[in-house]
Design an enzyme around this catalytic site. Structure first.
Site, mmCIF file in Angstrom:
data_model
loop_
_atom_site.group_PDB
_atom_site.id
_atom_site.type_symbol
_atom_site.label_atom_id
_atom_site.label_comp_id
_atom_site.label_asym_id
_atom_site.label_seq_id
_atom_site.Cartn_x
_atom_site.Cartn_y
_atom_site.Cartn_z
ATOM 1 N N ASN A 1 -12.816 -0.485 -5.398
ATOM 2 C CA ASN A 1 -12.397 -0.812 -6.767
ATOM 3 C C ASN A 1 -13.618 -0.953 -7.688
ATOM 4 O OD1 ASN A 1 -11.440 -2.031 -9.121
ATOM 5 N ND2 ASN A 1 -10.190 -3.533 -8.045
ATOM 6 N N CYS B 1 -6.449 -5.441 -7.540
ATOM 7 C CA CYS B 1 -6.198 -5.000 -6.174
ATOM 8 C C CYS B 1 -5.685 -6.131 -5.280
ATOM 9 C CB CYS B 1 -7.435 -4.342 -5.580
ATOM 10 S SG CYS B 1 -8.879 -5.378 -5.538
ATOM 11 N N HIS B 2 -5.881 -7.389 -5.701
ATOM 12 C CA HIS B 2 -5.377 -8.505 -4.907
ATOM 13 C C HIS B 2 -3.853 -8.530 -4.870
ATOM 14 C CE1 HIS B 2 -5.348 -10.127 -9.017
ATOM 15 N NE2 HIS B 2 -4.415 -10.956 -8.596
ATOM 16 N N GLU C 1 -1.450 -17.027 -9.538
ATOM 17 C CA GLU C 1 -0.476 -16.304 -10.358
ATOM 18 C C GLU C 1 0.962 -16.729 -10.049
ATOM 19 O OE1 GLU C 1 -1.050 -12.089 -9.971
ATOM 20 O OE2 GLU C 1 -3.078 -12.182 -10.766
ATOM 21 N N TYR D 1 0.839 -1.196 0.000
ATOM 22 C CA TYR D 1 0.000 0.000 0.000
ATOM 23 C C TYR D 1 0.878 1.252 0.000
ATOM 24 C CZ TYR D 1 -3.940 -3.057 1.078
ATOM 25 O OH TYR D 1 -4.901 -4.048 1.022
#
Length: 110
Positions: A51, A59-60, A88, A28
């Site tokens: 979002n 945003c993850h 991912e 952040y």
């Protein structure tokens, strides 16, 4: 001509977060720094909580400065962020009851 001041804070956050590549994370505070608003990490979190395009604005891929995942991940519950990251290739480990990402390995150098 578009200047940084013409975009809202949230728009600037979303523009940076869109750049975080698959398989990487940012903090952040890092996002706040990149938009020119250091010490605004909490407000980055507020923007991401709202979002408007989950799945488009990833945003993850934003975590706390300790590497901890957001316990109140807004889009599907606390396990959803971990599942999205692991899908991912970002491995999350359980440390003292919370999932964390190894920032040395996965932090985006953006």
């Amino acid at each position: 001509m578009s200047s940084q001041h013409e975009q809202s804070f949230s728009q600037r956050v979303y523009a940076v977060v869109r750049q975080i590549p698959r398989g990487s994370v940012a903090t952040y505070g890092q996002v706040a720094q990149l938009i020119g608003a250091p010490r605004s990490a909490r407000f980055v979190g507020y923007a991401l909580h709202s979002n408007p395009q989950p799945g488009v604005i990833p945003c993850h891929r934003v975590v706390f400065k300790s590497g901890a995942l957001a316990s109140g991940f807004a889009f599907g519950g606390p396990d959803e962020q971990r599942l999205l990251l692991e899908d991912e290739g970002v491995h999350c480990r359980l440390v003292d009851g919370e999932f964390k990402v190894d920032l040395e390995r996965y932090q985006w150098k953006g």
